[in-house]
Design a protein around this motif. Structure first.
Motif, short mmCIF file in Angstrom:
data_model
loop_
_atom_site.label_atom_id
_atom_site.label_comp_id
_atom_site.label_asym_id
_atom_site.label_seq_id
_atom_site.Cartn_x
_atom_site.Cartn_y
_atom_site.Cartn_z
N HIS A 193 38.53 80.60 -45.52
CA HIS A 193 39.64 80.23 -44.66
C HIS A 193 40.88 80.93 -45.21
N VAL A 194 41.87 81.17 -44.36
CA VAL A 194 43.07 81.84 -44.85
C VAL A 194 43.77 81.00 -45.92
N ASN A 520 32.93 91.46 -42.80
CA ASN A 520 32.96 90.51 -41.69
C ASN A 520 32.28 89.18 -42.02
N SER A 521 31.81 89.04 -43.25
CA SER A 521 31.18 87.80 -43.65
C SER A 521 32.18 86.65 -43.62
N LYS A 522 31.71 85.46 -43.31
CA LYS A 522 32.57 84.29 -43.25
C LYS A 522 32.59 83.50 -44.56
N ASP A 523 31.92 84.02 -45.56
CA ASP A 523 31.90 83.38 -46.88
C ASP A 523 31.85 84.49 -47.92
N GLY A 570 42.79 86.56 -46.89
CA GLY A 570 41.64 85.76 -46.53
C GLY A 570 40.65 86.48 -45.63
N PRO A 571 39.63 85.77 -45.14
CA PRO A 571 38.55 86.40 -44.38
C PRO A 571 39.04 87.13 -43.13
N VAL A 572 38.28 88.14 -42.76
CA VAL A 572 38.63 88.98 -41.61
C VAL A 572 38.52 88.22 -40.31
N PHE A 573 37.51 87.34 -40.17
CA PHE A 573 37.21 86.79 -38.86
C PHE A 573 38.34 85.92 -38.31
N GLN A 574 39.27 85.48 -39.16
CA GLN A 574 40.43 84.73 -38.66
C GLN A 574 41.64 85.62 -38.42
N ASP A 794 29.09 80.72 -42.69
CA ASP A 794 28.56 82.08 -42.59
C ASP A 794 27.54 82.12 -41.47
N GLN A 795 27.99 82.46 -40.27
CA GLN A 795 27.08 82.48 -39.13
C GLN A 795 26.07 83.62 -39.23
#
Length: 832
Positions: A193-194, A520-523, A570-574, A794-795
Motif C-alpha cells: 500500500h502507498v 507490477n506485483s502487489k506484494d 509504494g506499489p505501482v498498481f495504486q 498479490d492477485q
C-alpha cells in the motif's frame, strides 16, 4: 410513518439524519424531504415510501446507463400500472427535482476562449479578457441586423470536493475505510500500500500535526484528454480531472465510487500548458484543506474533527505529465527525473531524440560503465503508459509493423555512423536493402510468434481474447488496448519468442518482460528492489547493443526510474492509470446530449454520486461503482448444500477463480482447467537414511469436478491429470517452468480438495511442442464480504526473479549484430 411501509424505510430515516446538516439552511426543503420519506407510494398497502421508490428506480437508471427519455417512458408506464392516487413522478425531470436536495452542487465557471483567465473573483464582472481582449460571450444575431450577448464562449465545470469528503465521513462504513491505512494494514515491512512507502512516513515526520490524525486525507490527482463522442479522433478533447483517496484499502482505491470527478475542462481544444488556469478552483479548496482544514462529522466515532488533506502525487500519461509539472519534455533534456543530467543523442537523419543513458546508473567498476550521473525523483511516472509504449516499440520492431517499427534506412545510417558498418543500407537499383540485424525476424519466425500468440487460451477474466489481436496473414498485432499490452509484455511475449532470435537477444528481451512483471506485483519486499534496479540497468545497456538508436525514446529511458519510484511512493498498481482510464470510458458512455457533451457528463455524474451516497441506506440494492463479483461468498469454497445426490460439474467458481474441466476448455475460447498445488512430503534425498520434508509444486489439469454430499455440508473435489514432478517438470536457464503432460504421474492420487488449488494456464512451448510453459492466473477480487486476507494482495503470482546473464567483454565482442542464420533483410523504395 405508515404501518404498511417496510422496515427498509428505517434506513431512509438514517439518510435524513445524516443529510440534515447539509441542508439545515433550507428547513422547508428538508421538511419536504422528510415528508416524502414517510409518504406511502400509493394508499392502502404500499410497501415503499415515495422517496425510497424514486431512489431505487433512479439506482437502476444510473447503474444501467438509461437515457432520460427511456426512463421517462418507464415512469409513465409504472404510473399507469400502480393504483390510482399513486405519488410516483411521471417524468425524469420531476424525479430529479424530488432528489435535488440529495445531490451535490457544481459550479459553471466562464473561461477565456484562449485559456488566459477564469472569470472569477476580480474578473467576475468583466465581459472581455484583460489579457487578450477576447469577448467572454458569443455574439449572436438579434434579428435586427445587430448583435446581442449569447452563451459564454467557454465553460469550466467544477464539482467542489469538500462536500464530497463530508459525505464520505457521514457514512459509517466509508468513515471506517478512511482509517484502514492505520488499523487494517499489515505492517510487516513489505510494500502493499502507498502507506508502506518512505514518502508516506516522511510526510508524517515533516508535518507531525498532519500525520497525527489518521483521518487526514492523502490524495492522488489524474487528468487526461478524452473524446466524449466515443471515437479515436482528436477533433474534440475535453479534460476530466480526478482525485483518488489513498487512505482506504487498496482494493477500493481503484473503484469508481472512490474516484471523484472534480473538474471537467470544456473542449474541443485541449488546455495544454494553460491547464493550471483551470485547476485554480481545485487548488483553492486543497489549500483550504491543507492550511485551515474543515470541520467534519465522523459517523464511525459519532464525533467531529478538523479534517485536513494534501495532494500525495499526480498520475498522468506523459503529455499531461508535462502540462501539470511545467517540465519541457520535448527537448534534448526531456527526462523529468534526470533533468540536465540526461544523456541524449540528436539523430541528424530522422530528427528525433534518443535517450541511451543506461550506463550512467551502473556501478563505477562495471564493464559497460562510462561516467556517473545522479538521479532525482520529482514526480510519479505512469507505468501503464510506459509499459504500453515500450511494448508497441518492441513488438513493432520485431515484427516490422508499418508505422511502429523503429528500424529502417535512417536508423541503419545512424547505426553505421556509430561504428556498425555491417548494418549499413545497400542501394540496389531503385530499392534499398538493409541487412538483417540480430533483432530482425525472418518470415518463418514472424509466423511462429504470431501462431504462438494466436493459440493462447487464458483463464476467465484474465484478459481479452488474445487470438482476436493477432493478424497472422500480415504478421502483426492489431487493436491492442493498454491491458492487452500489459498481458502480452509480462506473460505471453517471453513464451512466444522462445524459439526465435539469437539467444543473447532473446534473453535480454525476456529479462525486460520479467522486470515489468516484477514491478507490477502487489506484494513487494523492499530488499529485492536494489537487485531489481541493478538488473534493469544492465538489461537496458544490453538492449542498446542490439536495437536501433531510435528505439530508445523517452519512454524506454523512463524504465530506469521506475524501481526508485516504487521505493519512494509504494506499489505501482495504486499509482497507474488503469482505473482512471476505465472511468474516462464511463464518462464517455454518460454523454447523452451531443450538443452539450460536457454538460450531460457532469449531470449524469452528479446523479450517480447521489445514488452512490443513498445506496448504503437502502436494503437489497447493489452499490454503484463497487461491483459485486460472481465469486462472492465462495472465496473459501463455501458450498450451498446439502443435496441428495453426488453432482458433477463442467465449471465451478471457488477460491476467487473460475475453473473448467479439460473437456469444457476444448469448447471454450478460454483455458480454466490448469491447477497447481504446493504440498509437502517426506522423501529420501541422495544417500541419506532418514527422510526429509520437501515442499514442491504439482501441476495438472482438471478432468472432472465432483461435489460430495454430507448431512450438513458438501465438499467439492477436482479429479486431475498430474504431471510427474520428477520427470515431467523442468526449469530452464531463464527460470521458466516447463511441464510435459505426456509424462503423467500420481495416477493413484488424482483427487484434490477444490479449496486448496490455485489457477494457472499453459502455453505451448514454441521451442519444444511436447512441453508447455506455466503461466499463473490471477484472482479478480479482494476483500469480498468484508473478509480481508493479507495473502490476497498479490492477485498475480510472481514469476521467478530475473536471472542476470553475466558475460565477459570478450563474449560481447564475439557477438555479431547481423543474423547469421538467415539473410531476409528489409527492402525499401528510394522515394520512401
Amino acid at each position: 410513518m405508515d404501518d404498511n411501509i417496510e422496515p427498509d424505510n428505517d434506513n431512509i430515516d438514517g439518510l435524513m439524519k445524516d443529510l440534515e446538516e447539509d441542508i439545515v439552511e433550507c428547513p422547508i426543503i428538508f421538511q419536504r424531504m422528510v415528508d416524502n420519506s414517510k409518504k406511502p407510494l400509493y394508499p392502502n398497502g404500499s410497501k415503499f415510501s415515495l422517496l425510497l421508490a424514486v431512489l431505487k428506480l433512479f439506482t437502476l437508471k444510473a447503474g444501467n446507463g438509461w437515457s432520460d427519455k427511456s426512463f421517462t417512458s418507464l415512469l409513465e408506464l409504472l404510473c399507469q400500472m400502480l393504483p390510482e392516487g399513486n405519488e410516483l413522478p411521471s417524468t425524469t425531470y420531476e424525479c430529479k427535482k424530488l432528489l435535488c436536495p440529495l445531490s451535490t452542487s457544481y459550479q459553471k465557471i466562464h473561461a477565456c476562449v484562449k485559456d488566459c483567465i477564469l472569470y472569477t473573483k476580480k474578473y467576475s464582472e468583466l465581459k472581455e479578457c484583460p489579457k487578450c481582449g477576447e469577448s467572454r460571450y458569443k455574439m449572436v444575431d438579434n434579428g435586427n441586423g445587430g448583435k446581442k450577448k449569447g452563451s459564454p464562449v467557454k465553460t469550466l465545470w467544477y464539482l467542489p470536493i469538500i462536500p464530497k469528503f463530508k459525505r464520505f465521513f457521514s457514512n459509517k462504513k466509508d468513515a471506517e475505510y478512511m482509517l484502514w491505512h492505520q488499523k487494517g494494514r499489515n505492517k510487516d515491512g513489505r510494500l502493499r500500500h502507498v502507506a508502506d512507502s518512505p514518502q508516506w512516513r516522511t510526510i508524517d515526520r515533516t508535518f507531525p500535526e498532519f500525520g497525527s490524525e489518521p483521518r487526514n486525507l492523502r490524495l492522488g490527482l489524474c487528468t487526461d484528454g478524452i473524446n466524449p463522442f466515443g471515437t479515436l479522433s482528436t477533433q474534440h478533447s475535453c479534460w476530466p480531472v480526478m482525485l483518488i483517496i489513498y487512505n482506504i484499502p487498496p482494493w477500493l482505491t481503484t473503484k469508481c465510487k472512490y474516484i471523484m470527478l472534480t473538474l471537467l475542462i470544456l473542449g474541443p481544444k485541449q488546455p495544454g500548458n494553460d491547464i493550471d488556469v483551470y485547476l485554480a478552483p481545485l487548488i483553492e479548496d486543497l489549500k483550504l484543506l491543507w492550511n485551515d482544514g474543515v470541520e467534519v462529522f465522523d459517523a464511525s466515532t459519532s464525533s467531529r474533527f478538523q479534517m485536513h488533506a494534501m495532494l500525495y502525487c499526480t498520475i498522468n500519461d506523459f503529455p499531461a505529465y508535462g502540462n501539470l509539472s511545467g517540465y519541457r519534455l520535448k527537448t534534448d533534456k526531456g527526462c523529468p527525473v534526470c533533468g540536465d543530467d540526461t544523456e541524449s543523442d540528436w539523430l541528424e537523419h530522422n530528427g528525433k531524440f534518443s535517450y541511451r543513458g543506461g550506463r550512467h546508473f551502473l556501478p563505477e567498476n562495471h564493464q559497460y560503465r562510462k561516467k556517473k550521473k545522479h538521479l532525482y525523483v520529482r514526480h510519479s511516472i505512469d507505468v501503464m503508459h510506459v509499459e504500453k509504449n515500450v511494448f508497441n516499440s518492441l513488438i513493432g520492431t520485431l515484427l516490422n509493423m508499418p508505422n511502429k517499427t523503429k528500424d529502417g534506412v535512417k536508423a541503419r545510417n545512424d547505426m553505421a555512423a556509430r561504428g556498425r558498418i555491417e548494418l549499413k543500407p545497400i542501394e540496389k537499383g531503385k530499392r534499398i536493402y538493409i541487412p538483417p540485424s540480430c533483432t530482425t525476424l525472418s518470415k518463418k519466425e514472424k509466423m511462429i510468434v504470431c501462431e504462438s500468440l494466436k493459440g493462447v487460451k487464458v483463464p476467465h477474466g484474465y484478459s481479452s481474447n488474445i487470438s482476436h489481436l493477432v493478424a497472422i496473414k500480415d504478421s502483426k498485432l492489431v487493436g491492442m488496448k493498454s491491458h492487452d499490452c500489459h498481458v502480452m509484455r509480462t506473460q505471453l511475449l517471453p513464451v512466444a519468442i522462445r524459439s526465435v532470435l539469437p539467444k543473447h537477444v532473446r534473453q535480454v528481451i525476456t529479462k525486460l518482460c520479467l522486470f515489468f512483471d516484477a514491478i507490477n506485483s502487489k506484494d513487494i519486499h523492499p530488499d529485492t528492489l536494489d537487485d531489481l534496479q541493478a538488473d534493469v540497468v544492465v538489461t537496458l545497456c544490453e538492449l542498446e547493443m542490439y536495437f536501433p538508436i531510435s528505439f530508445f525514446d523517452i519512454m524506454v529511458h523512463l524504465v530506469i526510474h521506475l524501481v526508485r519510484e516504487i521505493k519512494l511512493c509504494g506499489p505501482v498498481f495504486q499509482r497507474n492509470m488503469w482505473a482512471m482510464e476505465r472511468d474516462m470510458g464511463t464518462y464517455k458512455r454518460r454523454m447523452k446530449n451531443r450538443c452539450h457533451p460536457e454538460g450531460s457528463i457532469v449531470e449524469a455524474t452528479i446523479a450517480c454520486e447521489t445514488i452512490q451516497f443513498c445506496v448504503d441506506y437502502m436494503a437489497d440494492v447493489q452499490p454503484i461503482g463497487v461491483p459485486i463479483s460472481r465469486h462472492e461468498g465462495r472465496l473459501l469454497g463455501k458450498a450451498y448444500g446439502p443435496k441428495s445426490n453426488i453432482t458433477s460439474f463442467e465449471g465451478y467458481d471457488i477460491n476467487g477463480f473460475c475453473f473448467y474441466t479439460s473437456r469444457q476448455d476444448e469448447k471454450s475460447t478460454m483455458q480454466n482447467s490448469g491447477v497447481t498445488l504446493l504440498a509437502s512430503s517426506e522423501e529420501y534425498v541422495g544417500k541419506g537414511k532418514d527422510p526429509v520434508d520437501i515442499t514442491r509444486a504439482y501441476y495438472g489439469k482438471i478432468e472432472d469436478i465432483w461435489e460430495l454430499e454430507y448431512v450438513t455440508f458438501s465438499v467439492p473435489l477436482f479429479r486431475c491429470k498430474w504431471v510427474d514432478c520428477d520427470k515431467g517438470v523442468t526449469v530452464d536457464d531463464m527460470g521458466f517452468i516447463l511441464v510435459n503432460f505426456n509424462v503423467v504421474g500420481h495416477i493413484h492420487e488424482p483427487f484434490i480438495l477444490a479449496s486448496q488449488v490455485k489457477q494457472l494456464f499453459y502455453i505451448e512451448d514454441p521451442l519444444d511442442k511436447r512441453s508447455s510453459v506455466v503461466r499463473y492466473g490471477k484472482r479478480r477480487i479482494l476483500g469480498v464480504d468484508g473478509v480481508v486476507d493479507e495473502q490476497e494482495y498479490d492477485q498475480l503470482d510472481e514469476l521467478p526473479p530475473i536471472s542476470v546473464m553475466r558475460r565477459s567483454v570478450q563474449d560481447l565482442r564475439d557477438e555479431s549484430y547481423l543474423r547469421q542464420d538467415h539473410d531476409e533483410g528489409l527492402w525499401f523504395d528510394k522515394l520512401k
